[in-house]
Design a protein around this motif. Structure first.
Motif, mmCIF file in Angstrom:
data_model
loop_
_atom_site.group_PDB
_atom_site.id
_atom_site.type_symbol
_atom_site.label_atom_id
_atom_site.label_comp_id
_atom_site.label_asym_id
_atom_site.label_seq_id
_atom_site.Cartn_x
_atom_site.Cartn_y
_atom_site.Cartn_z
ATOM 1 N N THR A 24 4.380 1.543 -0.836
ATOM 2 C CA THR A 24 5.579 1.619 -1.666
ATOM 3 C C THR A 24 5.223 1.248 -3.104
ATOM 4 O OG1 THR A 24 6.396 -0.683 -1.639
ATOM 5 C CG2 THR A 24 6.848 0.666 0.314
ATOM 6 N N THR A 25 6.175 1.486 -3.981
ATOM 7 C CA THR A 25 6.021 1.066 -5.382
ATOM 8 C C THR A 25 7.143 0.113 -5.788
ATOM 9 O OG1 THR A 25 7.259 3.009 -6.165
ATOM 10 C CG2 THR A 25 4.858 3.209 -6.041
ATOM 11 N N GLN A 37 -1.942 -4.581 -9.058
ATOM 12 C CA GLN A 37 -0.495 -4.486 -8.879
ATOM 13 C C GLN A 37 0.266 -5.717 -9.395
ATOM 14 O OE1 GLN A 37 0.552 -3.573 -4.820
ATOM 15 N NE2 GLN A 37 -0.591 -1.666 -4.792
ATOM 16 N N ASP A 41 0.805 -1.229 0.000
ATOM 17 C CA ASP A 41 0.000 0.000 0.000
ATOM 18 C C ASP A 41 0.836 1.276 0.000
ATOM 19 O OD1 ASP A 41 -2.164 -1.687 0.118
ATOM 20 O OD2 ASP A 41 -2.590 -1.337 2.244
ATOM 21 N N ARG A 55 3.887 -5.468 -10.532
ATOM 22 C CA ARG A 55 4.994 -5.293 -9.576
ATOM 23 C C ARG A 55 5.655 -6.622 -9.199
ATOM 24 N NH1 ARG A 55 2.960 -2.033 -4.432
ATOM 25 N NH2 ARG A 55 5.136 -2.430 -3.834
#
Length: 386
Positions: A240-241, A267, A238, A270
């Motif tokens: 970080t990327t 996501q 939630d 990722r």
């Protein structure tokens, strides 16, 4: 100029999570790179030196293993095993990323020694590809006392990756964060251990520590082998990327949790896949295929999308010109199909029902390296070099 024509492809799996399946049944390879992708018309006028009949099988990009603890050459000291990289090739892996050469006997733990080891491992794999596999070795293990000049020196010698932070004496964000800033300044990609301890000398790393350090990759978000609590997984997803790495030698329950939650949150782009081997869990030549099967068959991620986590997603994180079936990309390709006896009829269906696909051909830079996998089950439809 050597030209290879690939025809009669049943399905082209692109490796690009934004468009995981391509239209067409033909690929043209010239001088080690993909020159054309599409219908049979793209072969018009092509004078091929070699022809591969895919026989209705699927063609996908070569797989990545984003987390291997290489040593020097194709030997795994921790498990006293040779040719583990060659074994991965027979599981469709064409590119390996070192997570740090932590199993080198007598590994130096001073700044000069750590830097020298990274340079040595990088140059060793640059000079010799085991079984043809592209091994990006020499991921430096951070030790206290390293300076910005050390990163300049390593960059000049070609080193460009930082092994998972937490393996060396640098563990706390206060020590790691400045080094990560130097690493990023000089173009390094940075990995960070996440979860409980893995080997003697490593440490437990929490979500807060990862967030304070700011790596590029959350190494084994599903544990290597022990995972962080689920509320910390949520925090990393939630707030970080960073890329989220799932490894075979990790916690399967957390793997399922991450895959399902990433689907809900949009996501999946990722997620990348590694083995985290050699380890106490062992050496698993089909570990990357098993990762794809797990998130597809158990977590309900479409097979063609799960494959992207082992190909294009990783290529994007590390900025490498492979991992996707696209004109101009390096022609690292895997020919795969449903295994004999499976209820599935394609490689994608095999992933979705939990069966390991069969592999008939593996190609690296346009050169055929495997004509029949010694590790996967036989294919229902086997590609052939004709």
């Amino acid at each position: 100029m050597e030209t290879t024509l690939i025809k009669n492809i049943g399905m082209i799996l692109s490796g690009d999570i934004n468009a995981p399946v391509l239209e067409g049944d033909t690929i043209v390879v010239q001088d080690g790179k993909i020159a054309a992708v599409g219908g049979s018309e793209v072969a018009d006028g092509v004078q091929a030196d070699k022809v591969i009949d895919a026989a209705g099988a699927s063609v996908a990009p070569g797989l990545f293993d984003s987390h291997v603890h290489t040593t020097i050459g194709d030997y795994a000291n921790r498990q006293f095993a040779s040719k583990f990289i060659e074994g991965e090739l027979h599981g469709g892996v064409t590119t390996i990323i070192s997570a740090g050469e932590c199993h080198i006997p007598g590994r130096p733990k001073d700044p000069a020694g750590a830097k020298a080891l990274a340079i040595l491992a990088h140059k060793s794999f640059e000079n010799l590809r085991p079984a043809g596999v592209k091994v990006h070795g020499g991921s430096v293990i951070l030790e206290k006392g390293m300076t910005e000049q050390d990163f300049i020196d390593m960059k000049e010698q070609g080193v460009w990756t930082v092994g998972e932070i937490g393996l060396g004496s640098v563990k706390e964000p206060a020590d790691a964060a400045p080094m990560v800033e130097w690493a990023h300044k000089y173009g390094f990609k940075v990995q960070m251990h996440t979860g409980g301890t893995s080997i003697p000398g490593s440490s437990t790393v929490t979500a807060e520590q990862v967030m304070a350090t700011k790596p590029d990759v959350i190494s084994h978000i599903n544990g290597g082998p022990t995972a962080v609590p689920l509320h910390e997984v949520d925090k990393l997803m939630d707030e970080t990327t960073f890329a989220m790495e799932i490894v075979q030698c990790g916690n399967p329950k957390v793997t399922d949790y991450v895959a399902r939650r990433a689907t809900q949150k949009g996501q999946l782009g990722r997620i990348i896949f590694g083995n985290d081997a050699p380890s106490g869990t062992g050496i698993i030549p089909l570990g990357i295929l098993r990762n794809i099967c797990q998130v597809s068959s158990v977590s309900n991620v479409p097979g063609e999308v799960a494959l992207c986590m082992a190909t294009g997603n990783t290529a994007k994180v590390y900025g490498l010109n492979t991992g996707m079936v696209e004109v101009g990309r390096e022609a690292d390709l895997v020919f795969m199909d449903a295994p004999m006896g499976s209820v599935a009829n394609t490689a994608v269906e095999a992933f979705e029902c939990g069966d390991i696909p069969g592999i008939s051909i593996v190609m690296i830079d346009g050169q055929v390296k495997v004509t029949k996998s010694r590790n996967t089950p036989p294919c229902k439809r086997a590609a052939k070099l004709i």
